[in-house]
Design an enzyme around this catalytic site. Sequence first.
Site, PDB file in Angstrom:
ATOM      1  N   LYS A  14       8.964 -10.118   7.369  1.00  0.00           N
ATOM      2  CA  LYS A  14       7.683 -10.159   6.662  1.00  0.00           C
ATOM      3  C   LYS A  14       7.637 -11.356   5.707  1.00  0.00           C
ATOM      4  CE  LYS A  14       7.076  -5.143   6.911  1.00  0.00           C
ATOM      5  NZ  LYS A  14       6.912  -3.904   6.122  1.00  0.00           N
ATOM      6  N   TYR A  54      -1.178  -3.036  12.773  1.00  0.00           N
ATOM      7  CA  TYR A  54      -1.060  -1.874  11.881  1.00  0.00           C
ATOM      8  C   TYR A  54      -2.212  -0.878  12.068  1.00  0.00           C
ATOM      9  CZ  TYR A  54       2.720  -4.195   9.346  1.00  0.00           C
ATOM     10  OH  TYR A  54       3.913  -4.779   8.999  1.00  0.00           O
ATOM     11  N   PHE A  62      -3.265   2.438   1.339  1.00  0.00           N
ATOM     12  CA  PHE A  62      -2.597   1.161   1.103  1.00  0.00           C
ATOM     13  C   PHE A  62      -2.909   0.096   2.156  1.00  0.00           C
ATOM     14  CE2 PHE A  62       0.435   3.865   3.412  1.00  0.00           C
ATOM     15  CZ  PHE A  62       0.731   3.061   4.511  1.00  0.00           C
ATOM     16  N   ARG A  90      16.181   0.110  13.970  1.00  0.00           N
ATOM     17  CA  ARG A  90      15.662   0.817  12.790  1.00  0.00           C
ATOM     18  C   ARG A  90      16.803   1.181  11.832  1.00  0.00           C
ATOM     19  NH1 ARG A  90      10.131   1.551  11.818  1.00  0.00           N
ATOM     20  NH2 ARG A  90      10.540   3.647  11.066  1.00  0.00           N
ATOM     21  N   THR A  96      12.378   2.919   5.081  1.00  0.00           N
ATOM     22  CA  THR A  96      11.183   2.178   4.682  1.00  0.00           C
ATOM     23  C   THR A  96      11.194   1.899   3.181  1.00  0.00           C
ATOM     24  OG1 THR A  96       9.935   3.169   6.494  1.00  0.00           O
ATOM     25  CG2 THR A  96       8.656   2.194   4.725  1.00  0.00           C
ATOM     26  N   ARG A 107      17.381  -3.706   4.420  1.00  0.00           N
ATOM     27  CA  ARG A 107      16.593  -3.352   3.237  1.00  0.00           C
ATOM     28  C   ARG A 107      17.483  -2.926   2.078  1.00  0.00           C
ATOM     29  NH1 ARG A 107      12.467  -0.083   7.039  1.00  0.00           N
ATOM     30  NH2 ARG A 107      11.036  -1.785   7.548  1.00  0.00           N
ATOM     31  N   ASN A 117       9.365  -4.844   1.784  1.00  0.00           N
ATOM     32  CA  ASN A 117      10.636  -4.356   2.333  1.00  0.00           C
ATOM     33  C   ASN A 117      11.229  -5.226   3.436  1.00  0.00           C
ATOM     34  OD1 ASN A 117       9.013  -3.618   4.467  1.00  0.00           O
ATOM     35  ND2 ASN A 117       9.362  -1.422   4.268  1.00  0.00           N
ATOM     36  N   HIS A 120       9.806  -5.520   9.542  1.00  0.00           N
ATOM     37  CA  HIS A 120       9.198  -4.455  10.346  1.00  0.00           C
ATOM     38  C   HIS A 120      10.071  -4.293  11.578  1.00  0.00           C
ATOM     39  CE1 HIS A 120       6.386  -2.251  12.884  1.00  0.00           C
ATOM     40  NE2 HIS A 120       6.764  -3.083  13.844  1.00  0.00           N
ATOM     41  N   GLU A 131       3.831  -3.763  20.718  1.00  0.00           N
ATOM     42  CA  GLU A 131       3.985  -4.829  19.736  1.00  0.00           C
ATOM     43  C   GLU A 131       4.439  -6.128  20.391  1.00  0.00           C
ATOM     44  OE1 GLU A 131       4.976  -1.774  16.062  1.00  0.00           O
ATOM     45  OE2 GLU A 131       6.624  -2.902  16.945  1.00  0.00           O
TER      46      GLU A 131
END
Length: 153
Positions: A14, A54, A62, A90, A96, A107, A117, A120, A131
């Site tokens: 990100k 998203y 948010f 993951r 998250t 993270r 964070n 993704h 994706e």
Amino acid sequence: MAPNVSERTYIMVKPDGVDRGLIGEILSRFEKRGFKLIASKLALPSKEHLEKHYADLKERSFFPDLIRYMHSGPVFCMVFEGLDAVKTGRAMLGATNPLASAPGTIRGDFALATGRNICHGSDSVENAEKEIALWFPEGTLQYKLSQAAMIYE
């Protein structure tokens, strides 16, 4: 029966991770784990593109802040292939909420706030394929790692 080593996952650094110079570190962790990089690029996606990515979060309070943040700078897009790539990817990213992420996860090592964070990662094989199609309409590469026999049984 041989394990399915062709599972793919989408991992995106990100804007906070790109800005902080973490692309190489994150890419390196996936390569060192044994995953094969089959696509990558630096991108500055449009708001519309991010809204598609998203879309499942559109009704969340948010959502506007998420889109604004994700549109604030470039992202680094990657597709990795390998055994259980989605679930393992993951786990490598961590929770998250970075404060709930174990040290040693991406993270857990580099982030403090849920809204910033670092990465993704696809949450299912089905979503990974959606994706990948969204971010890499040109497709991905297919090649064999010379060390595949050392990574897989």
